[in-house]
Write a protein that holds these residues in place. Structure first.
Motif, PDB file in Angstrom:
ATOM      1  N   VAL A 112       0.838  -1.205   0.000  1.00  0.00           N
ATOM      2  CA  VAL A 112       0.000   0.000   0.000  1.00  0.00           C
ATOM      3  C   VAL A 112       0.872   1.255   0.000  1.00  0.00           C
ATOM      4  O   VAL A 112       0.636   2.197  -0.759  1.00  0.00           O
ATOM      5  CB  VAL A 112      -0.957  -0.005   1.225  1.00  0.00           C
ATOM      6  CG1 VAL A 112      -1.601   1.367   1.408  1.00  0.00           C
ATOM      7  CG2 VAL A 112      -2.019  -1.071   1.054  1.00  0.00           C
ATOM      8  N   VAL A 113       1.914   1.243   0.837  1.00  0.00           N
ATOM      9  CA  VAL A 113       2.820   2.393   0.884  1.00  0.00           C
ATOM     10  C   VAL A 113       3.445   2.618  -0.496  1.00  0.00           C
ATOM     11  O   VAL A 113       3.529   3.742  -0.999  1.00  0.00           O
ATOM     12  CB  VAL A 113       3.918   2.198   1.952  1.00  0.00           C
ATOM     13  CG1 VAL A 113       5.001   3.260   1.821  1.00  0.00           C
ATOM     14  CG2 VAL A 113       3.305   2.243   3.336  1.00  0.00           C
ATOM     15  N   TYR A 114       3.860   1.523  -1.108  1.00  0.00           N
ATOM     16  CA  TYR A 114       4.448   1.625  -2.448  1.00  0.00           C
ATOM     17  C   TYR A 114       3.451   2.235  -3.432  1.00  0.00           C
ATOM     18  O   TYR A 114       3.792   3.138  -4.203  1.00  0.00           O
ATOM     19  CB  TYR A 114       4.899   0.235  -2.907  1.00  0.00           C
ATOM     20  CG  TYR A 114       5.261   0.182  -4.376  1.00  0.00           C
ATOM     21  CD1 TYR A 114       6.483   0.685  -4.821  1.00  0.00           C
ATOM     22  CD2 TYR A 114       4.362  -0.332  -5.315  1.00  0.00           C
ATOM     23  CE1 TYR A 114       6.810   0.656  -6.151  1.00  0.00           C
ATOM     24  CE2 TYR A 114       4.677  -0.363  -6.655  1.00  0.00           C
ATOM     25  CZ  TYR A 114       5.901   0.133  -7.074  1.00  0.00           C
ATOM     26  OH  TYR A 114       6.219   0.124  -8.398  1.00  0.00           O
ATOM     27  N   LEU A 115       2.212   1.748  -3.394  1.00  0.00           N
ATOM     28  CA  LEU A 115       1.203   2.272  -4.320  1.00  0.00           C
ATOM     29  C   LEU A 115       0.957   3.759  -4.070  1.00  0.00           C
ATOM     30  O   LEU A 115       0.830   4.548  -5.002  1.00  0.00           O
ATOM     31  CB  LEU A 115      -0.116   1.510  -4.154  1.00  0.00           C
ATOM     32  CG  LEU A 115      -0.178   0.111  -4.753  1.00  0.00           C
ATOM     33  CD1 LEU A 115      -1.584  -0.447  -4.623  1.00  0.00           C
ATOM     34  CD2 LEU A 115       0.236   0.132  -6.231  1.00  0.00           C
ATOM     35  N   LEU A 116       0.917   4.142  -2.792  1.00  0.00           N
ATOM     36  CA  LEU A 116       0.667   5.548  -2.458  1.00  0.00           C
ATOM     37  C   LEU A 116       1.770   6.449  -2.995  1.00  0.00           C
ATOM     38  O   LEU A 116       1.526   7.590  -3.369  1.00  0.00           O
ATOM     39  CB  LEU A 116       0.577   5.719  -0.936  1.00  0.00           C
ATOM     40  CG  LEU A 116      -0.697   5.205  -0.267  1.00  0.00           C
ATOM     41  CD1 LEU A 116      -0.563   5.264   1.250  1.00  0.00           C
ATOM     42  CD2 LEU A 116      -1.888   6.032  -0.725  1.00  0.00           C
ATOM     43  N   ALA A 117       2.987   5.923  -3.028  1.00  0.00           N
ATOM     44  CA  ALA A 117       4.125   6.770  -3.405  1.00  0.00           C
ATOM     45  C   ALA A 117       4.428   6.709  -4.892  1.00  0.00           C
ATOM     46  O   ALA A 117       5.335   7.371  -5.366  1.00  0.00           O
ATOM     47  CB  ALA A 117       5.356   6.357  -2.605  1.00  0.00           C
TER      48      ALA A 117
END
Lengths: 364, 459
Positions: free
Chosen positions: A166-171
């Motif tokens: 999720v963090v990767y997708l957000l960034a």
């Protein structure tokens, strides 16, 4: 000395150190066992994989206790050792010690990769929220008495990996993931998950103590199952990371430079991030949140062996294993058993501050 | 070639495949159009300088050329291959990039950094081959960083680090080399060494494209220049054709004088301060042999109306005077200042508010200029050398100069503008009522501002 020689030398030296630390640690405890006896017990036990050509590796966790028929197989060593000592070492202390070394190994490996990836020595394996994610999964399982497939470990592992993703997708935008954005997204998600954990703690009721214990990082009650699990999960991702050590070196020059030197930057970043997250998640899901290992050990080793990841990665991994075995030995031999996370933080934070004062302050 | 911006220094008709070919390339970053339909061809074996104001798109163009940025439109071909369809590895075997040297925070040994240049030539599990070793050794020798091999790249100086990064790019063994501001933050010695090195590489057949801030270095070292402005090619080709005053005016919005450098013979750009229209008045400049050029540029830029002379036709100062549009009194080459010319100078000196005598050498031929200057009401002598050092007119010369000096303000070159400003005000005050006094005071304030050296390089 070329890189391969240096890497091998360091790896051998630190493996010897690890073996030494394991032997000494296995002798320390409520019942003190001399290192010589421990070594004999371990050498006897070593014949397990030798004596049983296949099936041995699986039979051990299922049996749960190791002094099994395999020991009586033709072993190169057959020392006469008191059975109590043998049982204490093999059934009680060794699983915990091996788990500590595997977790330390994993966290230090992931720490090296994250620090290289973010080109920032302050980065640690949980920087993109993996630990918080694992904690949410574990705490929710304990506090809400959920029943999930693969139990507590499964829940923690799954939520850790999902959080990282999720963090990767957000960034990520247009296929690019700027590390600064990733860092900030990680901080934001960690903060959010911190709130979730606090809320779950309020709901924990009678299981509060168990939850807190998990959160502090623990190796008590380690089982051979957990050791086997980690030993099976880690080799592939760690192997991938070792294969990318040279790419990590080039990435240290900066992403534009790396691109102009033939690194597929975004693809490599994705792969490193995913792999390091899996390694971290695997460790954290069995041991809880153990801080500072992944931060301090790579930092320390970088001072000693230099920034070349082909040396730094294996050296840090092995040093991390030794470090956690030592700190866990301290943790279980205090007046009362304390979570190992407390010891690593208590040792790691002052050291980190020392680094901060002596090194970082001077560089502009 | 139909392309208006084809850069070619070779007349070879068979050399049809350019090393780099950009066709209608547009790139936007964060919604802003940075490159707006660029078409440029670069022949192999040329050294092309990329010039233009900050934000013109030089770095973006380089990043598009090495494949780091993908264009929204158009194609980039390097050695006949569409660079953006290649893998990063394949692209890095065609194009090597020397980044702007910035602070590095990792302490790899110099040799290890150069070795990283071999990355595109090595498979993931390949060992280090003899070819790799040779390429690294050769690159380090070429850039004279062999002695630094075991030093940490964080310890070496900025100039050395630049050479290490060039060595890394050479070790990459690519036909095309890109350099982003290779001379920025280097001292003058390292600037020259760096560009000489690139020129040598180009001599060996490499094609180099460098973003260069310093127009004069670019003009001297590059075979061709590409002038970018607002994401477009404003001019491309031979440095003399690109570095024109009108091009510089439209690209940089700067007043600049383009001349030939007296030593190197290259095109030489001198930026002038932006004219301030506040200064007003008429100044006559007595110079010669280049001594008055500076005063003419500075005063012209400050907004004064100028006259000059008498000067021999072909004198450097005569050229300078024409360039700034001064009212010029001339005599034929090598001829002395005759009576007619002296009278002409006298009339201009009388008409002028202030007369400036530059640090000029005085002989029998131009003593008449000093005599004419005696007619001035307000007089400024610029002295860099003592008069005796530049007096070839004997006692007559000394006598006239003493008379001038008795009534003149003697200044250093740097003070000229402010002193002329003061005197011009006084000159106004003599003849005008209080209403003019106000504007004269304003002019005094404004003229003290641009007193910096006017002949500094464009940089």
């Amino acid at each position: 000395m070329n890189v391969r020689t240096r890497a091998t030398t360091w790896a051998l030296g630190l493996s010897v150190l690890l073996a030494f630390v394991v032997v000494v640690s296995a002798g320390i405890g409520h019942v003190s066992i001399p290192p010589r006896t421990v070594a004999r017990i371990l050498l006897d036990a070593l014949s397990v994989p030798v004596g049983v050509s296949f099936g041995g590796g699986i039979s051990v966790p299922l049996v749960g206790t190791v002094p099994t028929p395999s020991l009586s197989l033709a072993s190169p060593f057959d020392f006469s050792v008191p059975d109590t000592a043998r049982i204490i070492v093999l059934s009680v202390r060794l699983p915990r010690i091996l788990l500590a070394s595997l977790v330390g190994f994993a966290l230090a490996t992931a720490g090296v990769v994250m620090q290289g990836f973010f080109r920032n020595p302050m980065a640690d394996p949980s920087i993109i929220g993996v630990s918080s994610g694992a904690a949410v999964g574990a705490v929710a399982t304990i506090a809400l008495s959920l029943s999930v497939p693969f139990g507590l470990h499964g829940a923690a592992f799954a939520s850790a990996v999902i959080t990282a993703f999720v963090v990767y997708l957000l960034a990520t935008e247009n296929g690019r993931t700027p590390v600064a954005t990733l860092l900030l997204a990680g901080v934001a998600v960690q903060t959010f998950l911190g709130a979730v954990i606090s809320f779950l703690l309020l709901q924990a009721g009678e299981s509060l103590r168990q939850v807190v214990f998990w959160l502090m990082g623990h190796l008590a009650g380690a089982t051979w199952d957990e050791v086997t699990l980690l030993a099976l999960v880690l080799p592939i991702p760690v192997g991938i990371l070792l294969a990318y050590a040279r790419d990590l070196n080039v990435l240290l020059l900066g992403e534009d430079d790396a691109q102009s030197l033939g690194i597929e930057v975004e693809r490599t970043k994705r792969l490193l991030l995913a792999t390091a997250s899996v390694v971290t998640a695997a460790a954290v899901s069995v041991s809880g949140v153990i801080g500072f290992v992944g931060l301090v050990v790579p930092h320390m080793l970088r001072l000693v062996v230099g920034p070349d990841h082909r040396v730094l990665l294996p050296a840090s991994a092995l040093a991390g294993a030794s470090f956690l075995v030592v700190t866990d030995t301290i943790a279980r031999n205090g007046a009362a058993e304390i979570p190992v996370g407390v010891v690593t933080a208590a040792l790691g934070a002052p050291f980190f501050l020392y680094l901060l004062r002596t090194r970082e302050v001077h560089s502009p | 070639m139909s392309d208006p911006f084809a850069i070619s220094t070779s007349e070879e008709p068979f050399e049809t495949k350019p090393a780099i070919s950009l066709d209608d390339v547009a790139v936007s970053l964060g919604g802003h159009t940075i490159l707006d339909g660029l078409s440029v061809d670069v022949d192999s074996g040329t050294f092309v300088g990329l010039i233009g104001p900050n934000g013109a798109g030089k770095t973006t163009l380089l990043r598009t050329l090495n494949g780091a940025l993908s264009p929204d439109q158009g194609t980039v071909h390097v050695a006949g291959e569409d660079i953006h369809t290649l893998s990063s590895k394949a692209a890095s075997r065609l194009v090597a990039t020397v980044p702007q040297t910035t602070q590095v925070s990792f302490d790899f040994p110099v040799r290890e950094v150069v070795r990283m240049g071999r990355t595109p030539h090595r498979g993931r599990f390949d060992g280090w081959s003899d070819a790799d070793e040779q390429a690294v050794d050769a690159a380090m020798e070429r850039t004279t960083v062999t002695d630094l091999a075991e030093r940490s790249v964080t310890e070496v100086s900025g100039g050395e680090r630049q050479r290490v990064l060039i060595a890394r790019a050479i070790a990459q063994e690519t036909p095309v080399l890109l350099l982003d501001e290779p001379t920025a933050s280097l001292d003058i010695n390292h600037q020259v060494r760096t560009l000489e090195l690139v020129s040598d590489l180009v001599g060996d057949g490499t094609t180099a494209v460098a973003a260069i801030h310093d127009l004069n270095l670019a003009a001297h070292y590059c075979d061709a220049l590409v002038l970018l402005s607002e994401g477009r090619v404003l001019a491309a080709g031979d440095p003399t054709a690109v570095l024109t005053e009108s091009n510089l005016k439209s690209a940089f919005d700067a007043e600049a004088v383009v001349s030939r450098h007296p030593v190197t013979g290259s095109v030489y750009v001198t930026a002038l301060p932006t004219p301030s229209d506040d200064a007003s008045g008429h100044v006559h400049v007595v110079g010669g042999g280049g001594t008055g050029a500076r005063a003419l540029h500075v005063l012209s830029a400050a907004g004064y109306a100028l006259s000059a002379g008498a000067l021999n036709e072909g004198d450097t100062d005569a050229e300078a005077a024409r360039r700034v549009g001064a009212d010029l009194v001339t005599v034929p080459p090598y001829a002395p200042v005759d009576d007619a010319a002296q009278a002409a100078v006298e009339s201009r000196v009388e008409a002028a508010d202030v007369t400036v005598v530059a640090d000029v050498e005085i002989g029998d031929g131009n003593l008449a200029n000093l005599e004419a200057a005696l007619a001035a009401e307000y007089l400024v002598l610029v002295e860099e050398r003592s008069f005796s050092e530049r007096n070839y007119a004997g006692d007559d010369g000394r006598a006239v100069y003493e008379r001038l000096k008795a009534r003149a303000r003697v200044v250093e070159p740097g003070e000229l503008l402010s002193v002329v400003g003061e005197l011009a005000c006084e000159s106004f005050g003599d003849s005008a009522d209080s209403e003019v006094e106000v504007s004269a005071t304003e002019s005094k304030d404004s003229t003290t501002k641009p007193s910096g050296p006017a002949q500094s390089n464009q940089s």
